[in-house]
Design a protein around this motif. Structure first.
Motif, mmCIF file in Angstrom:
data_model
loop_
_atom_site.group_PDB
_atom_site.id
_atom_site.type_symbol
_atom_site.label_atom_id
_atom_site.label_comp_id
_atom_site.label_asym_id
_atom_site.label_seq_id
_atom_site.Cartn_x
_atom_site.Cartn_y
_atom_site.Cartn_z
ATOM 1 N N UNK A 35 0.841 -1.192 0.000
ATOM 2 C CA UNK A 35 0.000 0.000 0.000
ATOM 3 C C UNK A 35 0.878 1.243 0.000
ATOM 4 N N UNK A 36 0.269 2.397 -0.356
ATOM 5 C CA UNK A 36 1.013 3.654 -0.347
ATOM 6 C C UNK A 36 1.593 3.896 1.034
ATOM 7 N N UNK A 37 2.823 4.320 1.055
ATOM 8 C CA UNK A 37 3.467 4.652 2.320
ATOM 9 C C UNK A 37 3.894 3.449 3.126
ATOM 10 N N UNK A 38 3.694 2.247 2.566
ATOM 11 C CA UNK A 38 4.019 1.056 3.325
ATOM 12 C C UNK A 38 5.362 0.487 2.866
ATOM 13 N N UNK A 39 6.121 -0.038 3.818
ATOM 14 C CA UNK A 39 7.399 -0.638 3.464
ATOM 15 C C UNK A 39 7.331 -2.141 3.725
ATOM 16 N N UNK A 40 7.449 -2.888 2.653
ATOM 17 C CA UNK A 40 7.311 -4.331 2.747
ATOM 18 C C UNK A 40 8.643 -4.997 2.428
ATOM 19 N N UNK A 41 9.049 -5.889 3.277
ATOM 20 C CA UNK A 41 10.315 -6.575 3.067
ATOM 21 C C UNK A 41 10.128 -7.871 2.314
ATOM 22 N N UNK A 42 11.127 -8.222 1.524
ATOM 23 C CA UNK A 42 11.132 -9.519 0.848
ATOM 24 C C UNK A 42 12.471 -10.150 1.191
ATOM 25 N N UNK A 43 12.439 -11.174 2.038
ATOM 26 C CA UNK A 43 13.709 -11.745 2.470
ATOM 27 C C UNK A 43 13.851 -13.177 1.997
ATOM 28 N N UNK A 44 15.058 -13.638 1.978
ATOM 29 C CA UNK A 44 15.348 -14.981 1.497
ATOM 30 C C UNK A 44 16.819 -15.039 1.134
ATOM 31 N N UNK A 45 17.309 -16.274 0.982
ATOM 32 C CA UNK A 45 18.730 -16.412 0.684
ATOM 33 C C UNK A 45 19.000 -16.125 -0.792
ATOM 34 N N UNK A 46 20.283 -16.073 -1.149
ATOM 35 C CA UNK A 46 20.648 -15.859 -2.552
ATOM 36 C C UNK A 46 20.043 -16.969 -3.397
ATOM 37 N N UNK A 47 19.492 -16.607 -4.545
ATOM 38 C CA UNK A 47 18.948 -17.611 -5.439
ATOM 39 C C UNK A 47 17.519 -17.992 -5.131
ATOM 40 N N UNK A 48 16.922 -17.320 -4.147
ATOM 41 C CA UNK A 48 15.547 -17.684 -3.812
ATOM 42 C C UNK A 48 14.541 -16.996 -4.729
ATOM 43 N N UNK A 49 15.026 -16.100 -5.601
ATOM 44 C CA UNK A 49 14.134 -15.469 -6.571
ATOM 45 C C UNK A 49 13.756 -14.034 -6.245
ATOM 46 N N UNK A 50 14.447 -13.453 -5.277
ATOM 47 C CA UNK A 50 14.102 -12.080 -4.869
ATOM 48 C C UNK A 50 14.354 -11.071 -5.981
ATOM 49 N N UNK A 51 15.578 -11.102 -6.510
ATOM 50 C CA UNK A 51 15.930 -10.094 -7.519
ATOM 51 C C UNK A 51 15.143 -10.281 -8.800
ATOM 52 N N UNK A 52 14.912 -11.533 -9.164
ATOM 53 C CA UNK A 52 14.124 -11.815 -10.366
ATOM 54 C C UNK A 52 12.717 -11.252 -10.191
#
Lengths: 302, 277
Positions: free
Chosen positions: A29-46
């Protein structure tokens, strides 16, 4: 509950038939900060690149990504170009390579303003660029605008990258490990900068990191990603203090330097996982998230 | 690091640069002054050895070799500049386009390029000259066209590498269109490669011009040219080798100079994404 700024539903990314990310759904949502965590290769950057529509050739995204109600997946490139930098922009991991080595800093910042027609001419573009550099706390902005990237330190470069990302006043900022390449001493200041920039613009943020401490510091909610799937999600405090999924527990234990195994070594992930993750070609195992975690998208509690 | 970087390829650049500068200065000076009229035929002084009046002697028509060499340098530099200019103007955009275009189009362009590349440059030049007639202009175009593929190939490879870099992704993430990415981000970052390629191509052009003139497809008489000086020396090769050695050394020095300059610049510019300036 304000309307979702970013709605991701059933997002999947595949490389020539081989799935990398499967059936992702979340909202920011607007103004919201959501984290996406996981190890390398878990698909975060993709995932981040898929949201920006910048997947490298050979990778395909499926599902739906809506920004302020507008569908991004499959949108024409011209439309995406208009949105990128203005509605949604990105902070990259590696400040040493995210700036063009042959271009002075000022023009690189001015570029995003000129592309989106925010400034009438070169002169005001330059002034706006200098102002943007001042805004991210860089010393002597007029001189710095004339410098080349290699004359700056890593922390300074990342500030420039953030200045570029924020220059277009985006509604959503995607940060891909923005502090991972930085000194610990610089990390805190850069995070504060991102937080302030977001607050001033009321912008939402998807913050990708493998560093739980950083995510705990920045994000209100967090998604835990493992082998291309979200395995757990919820308010940051709850996920990090009472993790439900074994993978999350493993992540937490592995980053706890006070805990060691029977041989006195730091804990590693493998002791928390029963075996290899299920392949993405199989249906996702039931996930025990609840509607109150806020992960339900427009459809309401599911 | 910058200290080592600035010294890498230093000697090659220095020697190559000096040789190139010598050729260019000779060409420029020839507009203002030459010891004698390079085209003046004087039977009284034919086939003279080096003397204070004629530093390198005269040819069988009594023309001064130094003066011919100087005016010949003009032709060499002129042909080289135009040929390399044509090659770069066509080859560089072609290379960038082939790198940025959809895969099938890029491949198509490069296969067509390979076809042209497989053709010996000199043969192509001779063919064009034969079809269009001999002359400096035809030689320039022929050499230029036959050098296009090497530019396109090098620039495409460099562009592909630049396109994979984070800053291109960042520029696109900031809303830059492909055209802007090509002009602002790709071109400046392949400029080093283009400079290196240009100096190597210049060396090839010098040689090709001499070869074409030698074969009679290049600069027509009476305009002096190193290639034709060589050709005219042929019949007297055993009686007066000086006539072949003088223009031969000139061609060799120019080719060596441009090659050394290219190699030195390559060493200096190659780790392109490291600190420069």
């Amino acid at each position: 509950m304000s309307a979702a700024l970013l709605e991701v539903e059933g997002l999947s990314v595949a490389a020539e038939g081989r799935p990398l990310v499967g059936d992702l759904r979340f909202a920011v949502r607007s103004g919201e900060r959501v984290g996406l965590i996981g190890e390398s290769g878990s698909g975060k950057s993709v995932t981040a690149l898929a949201l920006m529509g910048l997947l490298p050739p050979g990778l395909r995204a499926g599902g739906s990504v809506r920004l302020a109600g507008r569908e991004l997946l499959g949108a024409p490139e011209a439309e995406l170009s208009r949105l990128r930098g203005a509605q949604v922009s990105m902070v990259f991991q590696e400040p040493m390579t995210a700036l063009n080595p042959t271009m002075r800093i000022g023009p690189q910042v001015a570029e995003v303003l000129q592309v989106h027609g925010r400034v009438p001419d070169r002169r005001s573009a330059w002034q706006a660029a200098v102002a943007a550099l001042a805004d991210v706390g860089l010393p002597d902005p007029p001189a710095l605008a004339r410098a080349y990237p290699h004359q700056l330190s890593g922390g300074q470069r990342q500030r420039v990258v953030i200045a570029i990302a924020l220059a277009g006043d985006p509604a959503l900022l995607v940060c891909d490990e923005p502090t991972s390449a930085l000194d610990v001493t610089v990390q805190g200041r850069v995070l504060e900068l991102i937080r302030r920039g977001l607050a001033e613009r009321g912008a939402g943020c998807l913050f990708i990191s493998h560093d739980l401490a950083v995510v705990a510091d920045v994000c209100e909610r967090v998604l835990v990603m493992h082998a291309g799937r979200v395995v757990e999600a919820g308010p940051t405090r709850r996920v990090l203090t009472r993790p439900q999924h074994p993978y999350t527990r493993g992540l937490l234990a592995a980053s706890d330097l006070g805990r060691t195994d029977e041989h006195g070594r730091l804990l590693t992930m493998d002791r928390f996982l029963a075996g290899p993750p299920p392949p993405l070609t199989e249906p996702a195992p039931p996930w025990q998230g609840t509607a109150e975690d806020g992960w339900a998208t427009s459809g309401g509690g599911s | 690091m910058s200290g080592r970087g600035s010294r890498r390829g230093g000697a090659a650049v220095l020697v190559g640069g000096a040789l190139v500068a010598l050729v260019v200065l000779m060409a420029l000076l020839s507009f203002l002054w030459t010891p004698h009229d390079p085209t003046l035929v004087d039977a009284r002084v034919r086939l003279q050895g080096p003397s204070p009046a004629y530093w390198l002697g005269t040819d069988r028509f009594g023309r001064d070799l130094v003066s011919q060499l100087m005016v010949g340098a003009r032709t060499t530099v002129y042909v080289g500049l135009v040929a390399v200019g044509i090659a770069a103007l066509v080859g560089v955009p072609l290379g960038v386009l082939a790198a940025m275009a959809p895969r099938w189009l890029g491949e198509l362009l490069m296969r067509a390029n390979d076809l042209l590349l497989a053709f010996p440059a000199l043969l192509l030049a001779v063919m064009l000259a034969a079809v269009l007639g001999a002359g400096t202009g035809v030689a320039m175009v022929a050499i230029g066209v036959s050098t296009v593929p090497s530019f396109a190939r090098v620039v495409r490879a460099g562009s592909l590498q630049v396109l994979r870099s984070d800053f291109v992704l960042a520029a696109r993430a900031a809303g830059r269109r492909p055209w802007g990415v090509a002009v602002r981000h790709v071109l400046p970052n392949v400029a080093g490669l283009v400079i290196v390629q240009a100096s190597v191509a210049f060396a090839i052009a010098v040689l090709a011009e001499a070869a074409l003139s030698f074969l009679g497809f290049g600069t027509p008489p009476p305009t002096p040219s190193w290639g034709r000086m060589l050709q005219e020396s042929q019949s007297l090769l055993f009686t007066d080798p000086r006539l072949a050695v003088v223009p031969g050394v000139a061609v060799a020095a120019a080719v060596l100079g441009f090659n050394l300059l290219g190699d030195g610049l390559r060493d200096r510019l190659d780790p392109r994404l490291e600190a420069r300036r």
